[in-house]
Write a protein that holds these residues in place. Structure first.
Motif, PDB file in Angstrom:
ATOM      1  N   GLY A 151       0.809  -1.217   0.000  1.00 41.71           N
ATOM      2  CA  GLY A 151       0.000   0.000   0.000  1.00 41.71           C
ATOM      3  C   GLY A 151       0.838   1.260   0.000  1.00 41.71           C
ATOM      4  N   THR A 152       2.110   1.154  -0.354  1.00 40.85           N
ATOM      5  CA  THR A 152       2.987   2.325  -0.356  1.00 40.85           C
ATOM      6  C   THR A 152       3.410   2.685  -1.772  1.00 40.85           C
ATOM      7  OG1 THR A 152       4.929   0.948  -0.024  1.00 40.85           O
ATOM      8  CG2 THR A 152       3.871   1.857   1.963  1.00 40.85           C
ATOM      9  N   GLY A 153       2.601   2.355  -2.742  1.00 37.72           N
ATOM     10  CA  GLY A 153       2.911   2.673  -4.132  1.00 37.72           C
ATOM     11  C   GLY A 153       2.836   4.166  -4.379  1.00 37.72           C
ATOM     12  N   PRO A 154       2.937   4.562  -5.624  1.00 34.99           N
ATOM     13  CA  PRO A 154       2.897   5.991  -5.947  1.00 34.99           C
ATOM     14  C   PRO A 154       1.597   6.629  -5.466  1.00 34.99           C
ATOM     15  CG  PRO A 154       3.195   4.646  -7.927  1.00 34.99           C
ATOM     16  CD  PRO A 154       3.016   3.718  -6.780  1.00 34.99           C
ATOM     17  N   TRP A 155       1.719   7.836  -4.959  1.00 36.43           N
ATOM     18  CA  TRP A 155       0.551   8.554  -4.468  1.00 36.43           C
ATOM     19  C   TRP A 155      -0.286   9.011  -5.649  1.00 36.43           C
ATOM     20  CZ3 TRP A 155      -1.040  13.914  -3.968  1.00 36.43           C
ATOM     21  CH2 TRP A 155      -2.091  14.091  -3.074  1.00 36.43           C
TER      22      TRP A 155
END
Length: 83
Positions: free
Chosen positions: A8-12
Protein backbone atom coordinates in the motif's frame (compact mmCIF):
# COMPACT_ATOMS: atom_id res chain seq x y z
CA UNK A 1 2.09 -6.55 -8.13
CA UNK A 2 5.33 -4.99 -6.89
CA UNK A 3 6.20 -5.15 -3.21
CA UNK A 4 5.58 -1.39 -2.49
CA UNK A 5 2.15 -1.64 -4.13
CA UNK A 6 1.39 -4.81 -2.15
CA UNK A 7 2.17 -2.94 1.08
CA UNK A 8 0.00 0.00 0.00
CA UNK A 9 2.99 2.33 -0.36
CA UNK A 10 2.91 2.67 -4.13
CA UNK A 11 2.90 5.99 -5.95
CA UNK A 12 0.55 8.55 -4.47
CA UNK A 13 -2.45 9.10 -6.73
CA UNK A 14 -4.14 11.87 -4.77
CA UNK A 15 -6.39 12.09 -1.74
CA UNK A 16 -8.85 9.37 -0.85
CA UNK A 17 -11.64 11.98 -0.65
CA UNK A 18 -13.04 14.17 -3.38
CA UNK A 19 -13.83 17.67 -2.16
CA UNK A 20 -13.54 20.17 -5.04
CA UNK A 21 -13.45 23.15 -2.68
CA UNK A 22 -10.52 21.75 -0.67
CA UNK A 23 -8.72 20.68 -3.84
CA UNK A 24 -9.10 24.21 -5.25
CA UNK A 25 -7.87 25.72 -1.99
CA UNK A 26 -4.80 23.47 -2.02
CA UNK A 27 -4.06 24.38 -5.65
CA UNK A 28 -4.41 28.08 -4.88
CA UNK A 29 -2.08 27.76 -1.89
CA UNK A 30 0.53 26.08 -4.09
CA UNK A 31 0.11 28.84 -6.68
CA UNK A 32 0.51 31.52 -4.00
CA UNK A 33 3.73 29.92 -2.72
CA UNK A 34 5.09 29.83 -6.28
CA UNK A 35 4.27 33.53 -6.73
CA UNK A 36 6.01 34.44 -3.47
CA UNK A 37 9.10 32.26 -3.98
CA UNK A 38 11.09 34.58 -6.29
CA UNK A 39 10.66 37.67 -4.09
CA UNK A 40 13.47 39.15 -1.98
CA UNK A 41 14.05 37.18 1.25
CA UNK A 42 12.57 39.70 3.71
CA UNK A 43 9.38 40.18 1.68
CA UNK A 44 9.12 36.46 0.95
CA UNK A 45 9.36 35.53 4.65
CA UNK A 46 6.61 38.00 5.58
CA UNK A 47 4.26 36.76 2.87
CA UNK A 48 4.97 33.10 3.59
CA UNK A 49 3.96 33.71 7.23
CA UNK A 50 0.61 34.96 5.91
CA UNK A 51 0.25 31.87 3.72
CA UNK A 52 1.09 29.57 6.63
CA UNK A 53 -1.58 31.28 8.75
CA UNK A 54 -4.10 30.72 5.96
CA UNK A 55 -2.99 27.08 5.67
CA UNK A 56 -3.47 26.60 9.41
CA UNK A 57 -6.91 28.24 9.24
CA UNK A 58 -7.88 25.84 6.43
CA UNK A 59 -7.68 22.97 8.93
CA UNK A 60 -10.49 24.52 11.00
CA UNK A 61 -12.49 26.67 8.56
CA UNK A 62 -11.74 25.99 4.88
CA UNK A 63 -14.35 28.48 3.67
CA UNK A 64 -12.82 31.36 5.61
CA UNK A 65 -9.33 30.27 4.56
CA UNK A 66 -10.41 30.32 0.90
CA UNK A 67 -11.80 33.85 1.27
CA UNK A 68 -8.61 35.05 2.99
CA UNK A 69 -6.48 33.45 0.30
CA UNK A 70 -8.56 35.13 -2.43
CA UNK A 71 -7.97 38.46 -0.68
CA UNK A 72 -4.25 37.71 -0.27
CA UNK A 73 -3.89 36.90 -3.98
CA UNK A 74 -5.87 39.98 -5.05
CA UNK A 75 -3.72 42.21 -2.83
CA UNK A 76 -0.53 40.50 -3.98
CA UNK A 77 -1.34 40.88 -7.66
CA UNK A 78 -2.34 44.51 -7.14
CA UNK A 79 0.66 45.54 -5.03
CA UNK A 80 3.40 47.24 -7.02
CA UNK A 81 6.17 46.12 -4.62
CA UNK A 82 5.19 42.47 -5.14
CA UNK A 83 5.86 42.56 -8.86
Amino acid sequence: MSEPEARGTGPWTGPEWDDPALTRLAQQLREAHKLVAPLPPETRRRLIRHLLAITDLAKRDPGLAARRLDTFLADFRGAPEAR
